[in-house]
Each structure stands twice: as structure tokens, then as C-alpha cells.
Design a protein around this motif. Structure first.
Motif, PDB file in Angstrom:
ATOM      1  N   PHE A   9       0.821  -1.205   0.000  1.00  0.00           N
ATOM      2  CA  PHE A   9       0.000   0.000   0.000  1.00  0.00           C
ATOM      3  C   PHE A   9       0.854   1.253   0.000  1.00  0.00           C
ATOM      4  CE2 PHE A   9      -2.941  -2.844   2.354  1.00  0.00           C
ATOM      5  CZ  PHE A   9      -3.905  -2.886   1.373  1.00  0.00           C
ATOM      6  N   PHE A  10       0.340   2.282  -0.652  1.00  0.00           N
ATOM      7  CA  PHE A  10       0.861   3.623  -0.502  1.00  0.00           C
ATOM      8  C   PHE A  10      -0.187   4.388   0.310  1.00  0.00           C
ATOM      9  CE2 PHE A  10       2.958   1.973  -4.136  1.00  0.00           C
ATOM     10  CZ  PHE A  10       4.216   2.556  -4.137  1.00  0.00           C
ATOM     11  N   LEU A  11      -0.064   4.303   1.627  1.00  0.00           N
ATOM     12  CA  LEU A  11      -1.056   4.923   2.503  1.00  0.00           C
ATOM     13  C   LEU A  11      -0.371   6.008   3.329  1.00  0.00           C
ATOM     14  CD1 LEU A  11      -2.906   1.777   3.842  1.00  0.00           C
ATOM     15  CD2 LEU A  11      -3.642   3.304   2.035  1.00  0.00           C
ATOM     16  N   PHE A  12      -1.050   7.103   3.502  1.00  0.00           N
ATOM     17  CA  PHE A  12      -0.517   8.204   4.284  1.00  0.00           C
ATOM     18  C   PHE A  12      -1.553   8.567   5.351  1.00  0.00           C
ATOM     19  CE2 PHE A  12       0.968   8.358  -0.017  1.00  0.00           C
ATOM     20  CZ  PHE A  12       2.344   8.464   0.124  1.00  0.00           C
ATOM     21  N   VAL A  13      -1.116   8.524   6.612  1.00  0.00           N
ATOM     22  CA  VAL A  13      -2.052   8.823   7.691  1.00  0.00           C
ATOM     23  C   VAL A  13      -2.551  10.256   7.538  1.00  0.00           C
ATOM     24  CG1 VAL A  13      -2.334   8.984  10.175  1.00  0.00           C
ATOM     25  CG2 VAL A  13      -0.901   7.185   9.204  1.00  0.00           C
ATOM     26  N   TYR A  14      -3.828  10.391   7.574  1.00  0.00           N
ATOM     27  CA  TYR A  14      -4.447  11.690   7.305  1.00  0.00           C
ATOM     28  C   TYR A  14      -5.621  11.854   8.249  1.00  0.00           C
ATOM     29  CZ  TYR A  14      -7.203  15.193   4.768  1.00  0.00           C
ATOM     30  OH  TYR A  14      -7.922  16.296   4.412  1.00  0.00           O
ATOM     31  N   SER A  15      -5.825  13.042   8.765  1.00  0.00           N
ATOM     32  CA  SER A  15      -6.985  13.282   9.604  1.00  0.00           C
ATOM     33  C   SER A  15      -7.533  14.670   9.336  1.00  0.00           C
ATOM     34  CB  SER A  15      -6.617  13.140  11.093  1.00  0.00           C
ATOM     35  OG  SER A  15      -5.697  14.135  11.464  1.00  0.00           O
ATOM     36  N   SER A  16      -8.800  14.792   9.585  1.00  0.00           N
ATOM     37  CA  SER A  16      -9.448  16.091   9.464  1.00  0.00           C
ATOM     38  C   SER A  16     -10.587  16.100  10.457  1.00  0.00           C
ATOM     39  CB  SER A  16      -9.980  16.277   8.038  1.00  0.00           C
ATOM     40  OG  SER A  16     -11.043  15.378   7.810  1.00  0.00           O
ATOM     41  N   ASN A  17     -11.375  17.127  10.416  1.00  0.00           N
ATOM     42  CA  ASN A  17     -12.518  17.170  11.318  1.00  0.00           C
ATOM     43  C   ASN A  17     -13.552  16.115  10.960  1.00  0.00           C
ATOM     44  OD1 ASN A  17     -11.449  19.330  12.747  1.00  0.00           O
ATOM     45  ND2 ASN A  17     -12.345  20.845  11.358  1.00  0.00           N
ATOM     46  N   ALA A  18     -13.507  15.642   9.712  1.00  0.00           N
ATOM     47  CA  ALA A  18     -14.547  14.731   9.242  1.00  0.00           C
ATOM     48  C   ALA A  18     -14.127  13.269   9.293  1.00  0.00           C
ATOM     49  CB  ALA A  18     -14.958  15.102   7.817  1.00  0.00           C
ATOM     50  N   GLN A  19     -12.855  12.974   9.004  1.00  0.00           N
ATOM     51  CA  GLN A  19     -12.458  11.585   8.830  1.00  0.00           C
ATOM     52  C   GLN A  19     -11.067  11.302   9.367  1.00  0.00           C
ATOM     53  OE1 GLN A  19     -12.905  11.500   4.526  1.00  0.00           O
ATOM     54  NE2 GLN A  19     -14.621  10.084   4.720  1.00  0.00           N
ATOM     55  N   VAL A  20     -10.870  10.070   9.805  1.00  0.00           N
ATOM     56  CA  VAL A  20      -9.534   9.590  10.149  1.00  0.00           C
ATOM     57  C   VAL A  20      -9.318   8.267   9.439  1.00  0.00           C
ATOM     58  CG1 VAL A  20      -9.487  10.726  12.397  1.00  0.00           C
ATOM     59  CG2 VAL A  20     -10.312   8.367  12.212  1.00  0.00           C
ATOM     60  N   LEU A  21      -8.063   7.956   9.203  1.00  0.00           N
ATOM     61  CA  LEU A  21      -7.707   6.680   8.614  1.00  0.00           C
ATOM     62  C   LEU A  21      -7.009   5.848   9.685  1.00  0.00           C
ATOM     63  CD1 LEU A  21      -6.101   6.072   5.150  1.00  0.00           C
ATOM     64  CD2 LEU A  21      -5.142   4.992   7.168  1.00  0.00           C
ATOM     65  N   GLN A  22      -7.568   4.692   9.972  1.00  0.00           N
ATOM     66  CA  GLN A  22      -7.025   3.821  11.017  1.00  0.00           C
ATOM     67  C   GLN A  22      -6.638   2.480  10.414  1.00  0.00           C
ATOM     68  OE1 GLN A  22      -6.454   5.020  13.880  1.00  0.00           O
ATOM     69  NE2 GLN A  22      -6.716   3.565  15.560  1.00  0.00           N
ATOM     70  N   GLN A  23      -5.450   1.960  10.795  1.00  0.00           N
ATOM     71  CA  GLN A  23      -4.968   0.686  10.273  1.00  0.00           C
ATOM     72  C   GLN A  23      -4.617  -0.271  11.403  1.00  0.00           C
ATOM     73  OE1 GLN A  23      -2.032   2.997   7.603  1.00  0.00           O
ATOM     74  NE2 GLN A  23      -2.249   0.990   6.615  1.00  0.00           N
ATOM     75  N   ARG A  24      -4.736  -1.561  11.098  1.00  0.00           N
ATOM     76  CA  ARG A  24      -4.319  -2.583  12.046  1.00  0.00           C
ATOM     77  C   ARG A  24      -3.892  -3.823  11.269  1.00  0.00           C
ATOM     78  NH1 ARG A  24      -8.667  -4.736  16.217  1.00  0.00           N
ATOM     79  NH2 ARG A  24      -8.922  -2.475  16.487  1.00  0.00           N
ATOM     80  N   ALA A  25      -2.800  -4.441  11.695  1.00  0.00           N
ATOM     81  CA  ALA A  25      -2.354  -5.712  11.124  1.00  0.00           C
ATOM     82  C   ALA A  25      -2.601  -6.811  12.150  1.00  0.00           C
ATOM     83  CB  ALA A  25      -0.877  -5.647  10.755  1.00  0.00           C
ATOM     84  N   VAL A  26      -3.267  -7.881  11.733  1.00  0.00           N
ATOM     85  CA  VAL A  26      -3.570  -9.004  12.623  1.00  0.00           C
ATOM     86  C   VAL A  26      -3.304 -10.311  11.869  1.00  0.00           C
ATOM     87  CG1 VAL A  26      -5.294  -7.784  13.994  1.00  0.00           C
ATOM     88  CG2 VAL A  26      -5.993  -8.943  11.912  1.00  0.00           C
ATOM     89  N   ARG A  27      -3.142 -11.383  12.618  1.00  0.00           N
ATOM     90  CA  ARG A  27      -2.949 -12.697  12.000  1.00  0.00           C
ATOM     91  C   ARG A  27      -4.258 -13.474  12.063  1.00  0.00           C
ATOM     92  NH1 ARG A  27       1.108 -15.169   9.778  1.00  0.00           N
ATOM     93  NH2 ARG A  27       1.210 -17.444   9.672  1.00  0.00           N
ATOM     94  N   LEU A  28      -4.771 -13.780  10.880  1.00  0.00           N
ATOM     95  CA  LEU A  28      -6.027 -14.510  10.741  1.00  0.00           C
ATOM     96  C   LEU A  28      -5.888 -15.504   9.596  1.00  0.00           C
ATOM     97  CD1 LEU A  28      -8.348 -11.369  10.889  1.00  0.00           C
ATOM     98  CD2 LEU A  28      -8.185 -13.097  12.697  1.00  0.00           C
ATOM     99  N   MET A  29      -6.583 -16.611   9.667  1.00  0.00           N
ATOM    100  CA  MET A  29      -6.530 -17.628   8.607  1.00  0.00           C
ATOM    101  C   MET A  29      -5.091 -18.073   8.329  1.00  0.00           C
ATOM    102  SD  MET A  29      -9.335 -16.423   5.774  1.00  0.00           S
ATOM    103  CE  MET A  29     -10.977 -17.150   5.875  1.00  0.00           C
ATOM    104  N   GLY A  30      -4.243 -18.002   9.329  1.00  0.00           N
ATOM    105  CA  GLY A  30      -2.855 -18.388   9.157  1.00  0.00           C
ATOM    106  C   GLY A  30      -2.038 -17.402   8.353  1.00  0.00           C
TER     107      GLY A  30
END
Length: 330
Positions: A9-30
Motif C-alpha cells: 500500500f501507498f497509505l498516508f495517515v491523514y486526519s481532518s474534522n470529518a475523517q480519520v484513517l485507522q490501520q491494524r495488522a492481525v494474523r487470521l486464517m494463518g
């Protein structure tokens, strides 16, 4: 035949009064799942991510072939004995997998789970398996011996020792279901990426489309394409990360389910389209079918686009991709 895929991904953390971008990495399905949610605040985003994790866990507990309590494990235990009734969701997923098997002539086959693991790509192989061992390894593979009864909702594997598994479709199916779930809850944008089987919806909070990079199979420290995505899935199958060499010939970890031999000809196939599950089925099948037959298969599904890289680094993109890519990688 599920493989670690080369998408970043080319993701850049960005926030404003309206929206935030939240990420999480987890291990699922192996595998590793990267979950990205755009919401009004971090509390809401985290709650939605928790919902995605719960949904993937639910799916895993239905279709995993290595968890003994799942319906698929019950189907496998009763191979050659009796049909097993399964949930409608499991039945329909199996039905779609068999459709892929038929249209690809067995290049895709969910009964691949029964193959003897005679090829090792962890550095432990000292010699090539014998032709006899390779032939025997695929003896229990054959989608034609999977019987579905739609009225009774049952799956029956005709031959003792047969197994089915969703290693090549499961993460894509989970990404599709989670996307559907999030849209139903009013989440305007996000990405669910299951080990490279990803589906996206909406846009980045800055208004731009999501962007993914496709790894150069000749040098996997580099990217050779950056693709914009909006309400679209992307999947890559590749044979360049795990392989063995015997008599100066390279044998990669993607196995042809009909022959038992590793595939050759293509080193990477990236498929984009509306559905991650089906995109994965196409990318896996094209790796087995090869460039010519793979491109012919894609013509039947014009909503799907693809980039194919052969073993010599030559690149072929479908005409509907509408992106400039060098024809030769270095």
C-alpha cells in the motif's frame, strides 16, 4: 494453492474534522491481514476493525481445512463414506470453486488439498522427486469427484483420501465479505487485505484513489507498477519467492494440480476486478495455464484486468488496464 502476494500500500495517515484513517495488522486464517478503515474518529474506526476481525474469524471457523471442528474438515473426514450437510454459505463457496475448476479445465482445483507434499521449498530438498512419486502425489486430486446436492445442501467426496480446501480462495472471500459488511454499516472507505488478496471501497480521506504497488518479480525489492483502485479488488499470484534448482532448472512452488509438477512460463500474475475471490481464482489459474491460455480465459471476463510477467521479465497487460508499463523488466 495460496501464495504470499507482492502488493504494497501507498497509505498516508491523514486526519481532518470529518475523517480519520485507522490501520491494524492481525494474523487470521494463518496469514497476515491488513485492515484499513476510514471513519469519523479513531474509536469508531477501531470498532469497525474489531467487526472485520470477528467476521474473518467466523469465516475461518466455517471453511478451514486444518481446524478439526469446521464443516470442511467434516467433509474431508467423510470422503468416500457419506455426504455431509453444510451451511448455504459453505455450499455456495464450494459451488463457485467448482465453476472455476470447470472453466479452467482443472488448472484450478480445490481438491488440491489432497496432494502429497513431496515438493519442499524450505531448503530441505536435496534431490528432485521421482516421476513415480510425482504421479502418485496427485492421485487423489479431481474436482470431478466432488458431488454437490443442492436440494439437501450436501457435499460428498467420492474417493477415500480426497480433501478440499480453500487456501486459494479463502482470504479473497473474507475480504469480499468484510467489504460488503462494512458498506452495509455505512463505512464509506477502507481496504481489507488478506495476505495480498485485497478489496477496496471508497477513497483515501485526501480524496485520491487508493494506490497499490506491484512487486517486480525480477527484483522483489522494487515495484514496477503503481495501480489506482476504487471499489475494486486486486490479487497477485507469483512464483518468484519460493523455488528449488535441480540440474540448472528452476522449479517454483506453484504446482499444476493435474501433473504434480511446478508451473513454468509465468513468474507473476496480477488480476484486478470487482471480486477478490474470483480474482484470486483467475490469477492462480493463469499461473498454471500460461500466458496464451490465461489471456484467452480473461477475455471471457471483461470486468477483470491483468498484468502478466513471464520468466524472462517480459510484461503483458490486458488492453482494459489502461496503464503504461514497460514491456521488459530488469
Amino acid at each position: 494453492m495460496k501464495y504470499v502476494l507482492a502488493l504494497f500500500f501507498f497509505l498516508f495517515v491523514y486526519s481532518s474534522n470529518a475523517q480519520v484513517l485507522q490501520q491494524r495488522a492481525v494474523r487470521l486464517m494463518g496469514s497476515r491481514f491488513d485492515i484499513t478503515i476510514v471513519a469519523k474518529d479513531t474509536v469508531a474506526a477501531d470498532a469497525y476493525i474489531d467487526t472485520v476481525v470477528a467476521e474473518v474469524t467466523r469465516i475461518e471457523n466455517l471453511i478451514s481445512d486444518w481446524r478439526p471442528q469446521t464443516q470442511i474438515s467434516e467433509v474431508n473426514r467423510n470422503a468416500g463414506i457419506r455426504p455431509v450437510k453444510v451451511d448455504k454459505e459453505v455450499f455456495e463457496l464450494t459451488e463457485r470453486a467448482l465453476y472455476l475448476s470447470r472453466i479452467t479445465g482443472g488448472a484450478f482445483d480445490i481438491s488440491f488439498a489432497a496432494m502429497d507434499r513431496i515438493w519442499k521449498f524450505d531448503g530441505s530438498m536435496s534431490e528432485m522427486p521421482s516421476p513415480e512419486a510425482i504421479k502418485k502425489s496427485v492421485k487423489k486430486i479431481g474436482y470431478q469427484n466432488i458431488l454437490l446436492d443442492k436440494v439437501k445442501g450436501t457435499i460428498f467426496l467420492k474417493e477415500e483420501g480426497m480433501k478440499i480446501g480453500f487456501g486459494a480462495l479463502g482470504e479473497g472471500y473474507a475480504a469480499d465479505k468484510c467489504r460488503e459488511l462494512m458498506i452495509g454499516k455505512g463505512v464509506q472507505a477502507g481496504i481489507v487485505n488478506g495476505s495480498g488478496d485485497m478489496n477496496t471501497w471508497g477513497r483515501h480521506p485526501d480524496g485520491n484513489k487508493w494506490k497499490i504497488g506491484v512487486t517486480n518479480p525480477i527484483d522483489n525489492n522494487e515495484l514496477f507498477a503503481v495501480l489506482p483502485l476504487e471499489n475494486e479488488a486486486a490479487v497477485t499470484s507469483g512464483s518468484y519467492e519460493k523455488y528449488v534448482v535441480f540440474n540448472d532448472k528452476r522449479y517454483a512452488h506453484i504446482i499444476n494440480p493435474k501433473t504434480g509438477y511446478p508451473v513454468s512460463g509465468l513468474s507473476s500474475v496480477t488480476v484486478l476486478g470487482p471480486n477478490a475471490e474470483f480474482a484470486n481464482g483467475l490469477s492462480t489459474s493463469i499461473m498454471v495455464l500460461g500466458k496464451k491460455k490465461g489471456l484467452k480465459l480473461l477475455k471471457a471476463f471483461p470486468r477483470y484486468r491483468a498484468i502478466l510477467v513471464d520468466d524472462k521479465g517480459r510484461v503483458r497487460a490486458t488492453k482494459n488496464l489502461n496503464i503504461d508499463i514497460n514491456s521488459q523488466l530488469e
